[in-house]
Design a protein around this motif. Structure first.
Motif, mmCIF file in Angstrom:
data_model
loop_
_atom_site.group_PDB
_atom_site.id
_atom_site.type_symbol
_atom_site.label_atom_id
_atom_site.label_comp_id
_atom_site.label_asym_id
_atom_site.label_seq_id
_atom_site.Cartn_x
_atom_site.Cartn_y
_atom_site.Cartn_z
ATOM 1 N N GLY A 7 0.813 -1.201 0.000
ATOM 2 C CA GLY A 7 0.000 0.000 0.000
ATOM 3 C C GLY A 7 0.848 1.252 0.000
ATOM 4 O O GLY A 7 1.955 1.271 0.544
ATOM 5 N N THR A 8 0.346 2.316 -0.618
ATOM 6 C CA THR A 8 1.052 3.594 -0.628
ATOM 7 C C THR A 8 0.066 4.715 -0.887
ATOM 8 O O THR A 8 -0.972 4.514 -1.535
ATOM 9 C CB THR A 8 2.152 3.630 -1.702
ATOM 10 N N LEU A 131 16.882 -3.523 1.514
ATOM 11 C CA LEU A 131 16.396 -4.816 1.017
ATOM 12 C C LEU A 131 16.342 -5.849 2.148
ATOM 13 O O LEU A 131 15.347 -6.563 2.309
ATOM 14 C CB LEU A 131 17.308 -5.308 -0.106
ATOM 15 N N HIS A 132 17.404 -5.924 2.941
ATOM 16 C CA HIS A 132 17.425 -6.892 4.042
ATOM 17 C C HIS A 132 16.362 -6.565 5.087
ATOM 18 O O HIS A 132 15.736 -7.469 5.648
ATOM 19 C CB HIS A 132 18.812 -6.926 4.689
ATOM 20 N N ARG A 133 16.124 -5.277 5.330
ATOM 21 C CA ARG A 133 15.087 -4.889 6.289
ATOM 22 C C ARG A 133 13.699 -5.260 5.765
ATOM 23 O O ARG A 133 12.837 -5.722 6.527
ATOM 24 C CB ARG A 133 15.195 -3.385 6.533
ATOM 25 N N LEU A 134 13.486 -5.071 4.477
ATOM 26 C CA LEU A 134 12.206 -5.460 3.867
ATOM 27 C C LEU A 134 12.008 -6.967 3.914
ATOM 28 O O LEU A 134 10.902 -7.465 4.209
ATOM 29 C CB LEU A 134 12.149 -4.965 2.421
ATOM 30 N N ARG A 135 13.081 -7.706 3.621
ATOM 31 C CA ARG A 135 12.970 -9.172 3.672
ATOM 32 C C ARG A 135 12.624 -9.649 5.075
ATOM 33 O O ARG A 135 11.768 -10.527 5.245
ATOM 34 C CB ARG A 135 14.289 -9.811 3.221
ATOM 35 N N ASP A 136 13.254 -9.063 6.072
ATOM 36 C CA ASP A 136 12.937 -9.447 7.454
ATOM 37 C C ASP A 136 11.477 -9.172 7.779
ATOM 38 O O ASP A 136 10.805 -9.987 8.431
ATOM 39 C CB ASP A 136 13.837 -8.686 8.437
ATOM 40 N N TYR A 137 10.982 -8.029 7.325
ATOM 41 C CA TYR A 137 9.589 -7.671 7.606
ATOM 42 C C TYR A 137 8.629 -8.610 6.872
ATOM 43 O O TYR A 137 7.649 -9.104 7.458
ATOM 44 C CB TYR A 137 9.337 -6.226 7.182
ATOM 45 N N LEU A 138 8.900 -8.868 5.594
ATOM 46 C CA LEU A 138 7.987 -9.691 4.792
ATOM 47 C C LEU A 138 8.048 -11.172 5.149
ATOM 48 O O LEU A 138 7.188 -11.944 4.734
ATOM 49 C CB LEU A 138 8.294 -9.503 3.298
ATOM 50 N N ASP A 139 9.059 -11.561 5.920
ATOM 51 C CA ASP A 139 9.094 -12.948 6.391
ATOM 52 C C ASP A 139 7.954 -13.250 7.345
ATOM 53 O O ASP A 139 7.559 -14.410 7.518
ATOM 54 C CB ASP A 139 10.430 -13.245 7.096
ATOM 55 N N GLU A 147 4.906 3.995 3.186
ATOM 56 C CA GLU A 147 5.231 5.198 3.964
ATOM 57 C C GLU A 147 5.464 4.851 5.431
ATOM 58 O O GLU A 147 6.415 5.359 6.057
ATOM 59 C CB GLU A 147 4.099 6.230 3.858
ATOM 60 N N GLY A 148 4.619 4.009 5.992
ATOM 61 C CA GLY A 148 4.791 3.614 7.385
ATOM 62 C C GLY A 148 6.072 2.838 7.598
ATOM 63 O O GLY A 148 6.772 3.031 8.605
ATOM 64 N N PHE A 149 6.397 1.971 6.643
ATOM 65 C CA PHE A 149 7.625 1.189 6.758
ATOM 66 C C PHE A 149 8.844 2.101 6.749
ATOM 67 O O PHE A 149 9.765 1.946 7.563
ATOM 68 C CB PHE A 149 7.714 0.190 5.598
#
Length: 306
Positions: A7-8, A131-139, A147-149
Motif C-alpha cells: 500500500g502507498t 532490502l534486508h530490512r524489507l525481507r525481514d519484515y515480509l518474512d 510510507e509507514g515502513f
C-alpha cells in the motif's frame, strides 16, 4: 495462494512498474505473478499473487517475497530518496529560499554519492540495507504500507539522510561565503589601477608558487616587497598568500602555468580565475613552466622577490 499486498499514498504507478520489471525476471524462473489493484481512502494497494500449481510451495513464496523486497528497495532509493531529502530540508531548514533548498538538495545528493564515480556503489549499499530490512519484515507479514515502513522501520536510513543534509548545508554555507568573498575581491581588482602589465604565475606542488616576468625572472616591485614584509610572519596559507600578492601587484593580465600541479581539482587556479576573470590565461606548456624550472619552486614568501 500466497499473496503480498503493498500500500502507498503516492507513487503507485512507479511501484507497479518496478514490480512488473521484477516479476518478468521471476517469470523466467517459471513463477508467474498476477498484480491486482484496489483503493482504500487515500491509499492505493497492489495485491501480488502467485499464479500456478506450485503457488503454495515454500520456494515460490520465498522468491515472491525477495522480488517484492527488491522492487521496493529500488523505489525507495532511486525514486523516493530525493523527496525524502526535500522533506527533511523543508522541516529543518525552512528559512532558506526555495532555490536555496534546491541547491541544498543537490549538495545532499553529492554528499550521498561520495567521490564522483562512487554513486552506484553508495546507492547499492543503501539499497542492500533496505532490502534486508524489507525481507525481514515480509518474512512475517503479508501486507506493507510503504510510507509507514520507511518512517518507522527505516529510522537509521532517515537519520543517514538527515546527516547528509546537515553536511550539505555546511558545504552550501561555506561555498556561499566563498563566492561572496571572491565577488568582493573581484570588485576590488576591477576598481584599482593596474600596477604592472603582465605576470606569470607558476603553480608548483604542495601550494608552492612563483611570480615571474616574461623572461622568467622574479618579479620585483616595491609594493610587493612591502607586502612580503607584512605577511611573512603571519599565519596565512599559500593560496591566500598567492591571491594577496596578485592583488597587491594588480597586473593588467596574467598567465597561469599549472604544469607543476598534480592532476585533479586545483583550488588556486579556480580562485585566480574567479578573482581576475578574463584577465587570466592558462598556459599549456612553454619554456617558462618547463618541468625543470617548475621543480625549483619553493613554498616560501622569499620566492616572490628573490
Amino acid at each position: 495462494m500466497h499473496a503480498i499486498t503493498i500500500g502507498t499514498a503516492a507513487g503507485i504507478d512507479e511501484i507497479r512498474q518496478r514490480l512488473d520489471d521484477e516479476f518478468r525476471l521471476l517469470e523466467e524462473e517459471g513463477v508467474r505473478v498476477r498484480i491486482g489493484q484496489s483503493h482504500r481512502g487515500h491509499f492505493a494497494f497492489l495485491d501480488c499473487e502467485i499464479d500456478g500449481g506450485d503457488a503454495r510451495s515454500s520456494r515460490t513464496d520465498a522468491l515472491l517475497r525477495h522480488y517484492v523486497a527488491s522492487a521496493l528497495s529500488d523505489v525507495i532509493v532511486e525514486k523516493w530518496e530525493r523527496d525524502l531529502i526535500r522533506k527533511i530540508i523543508r522541516g529543518s531548514y525552512s528559512y532558506f529560499s526555495r532555490d536555496e533548498q534546491d541547491l541544498i538538495a543537490d549538495y545532499t545528493g553529492r554528499t550521498l554519492r561520495g567521490n564522483g564515480d562512487s554513486h552506484h556503489g553508495y546507492a547499492v549499499n543503501r539499497k542492500s540495507k533496505i532490502l534486508h530490512r524489507l525481507r525481514d519484515y515480509l518474512d512475517t507479514a503479508d501486507e506493507l504500507v510503504l510510507e509507514g515502513f520507511v518512517n518507522f522501520r527505516l529510522r537509521d536510513y532517515i537519520e543517514e539522510l538527515e546527516d547528509a543534509v546537515d553536511r550539505a548545508v555546511d558545504e552550501f554555507l561555506m561555498e556561499r561565503e566563498y563566492r561572496e568573498f571572491i565577488r568582493l575581491l573581484r570588485h576590488f581588482v576591477e576598481i584599482q589601477e593596474p600596477r604592472i602589465a603582465h605576470v606569470h604565475v607558476l603553480l608548483g606542488p604542495e601550494g608552492s608558487f612563483r611570480l615571474v616576468d616574461d623572461d622568467g625572472g622574479a618579479i620585483r616591485s616595491e609594493a610587493l616587497e612591502e607586502f612580503v614584509v607584512e605577511m611573512v610572519e603571519s599565519e596565512v596559507n599559500y593560496e591566500d598568500l598567492l591571491i594577496s600578492a596578485l592583488i597587491t601587484l594588480a597586473p593588467r593580465t596574467l598567465t597561469v602555468h599549472r604544469t607543476g600541479r598534480p592532476p585533479g581539482r586545483d583550488e588556486a587556479w579556480e580562485t585566480i580565475l574567479g578573482v581576475f576573470g578574463d584577465r587570466t590565461v592558462e598556459c599549456e606548456g612553454c619554456a617558462i613552466c618547463s618541468p625543470a624550472r617548475a621543480g625549483t619552486c619553493e613554498p616560501s614568501p622569499a620566492s616572490l622577490h628573490h
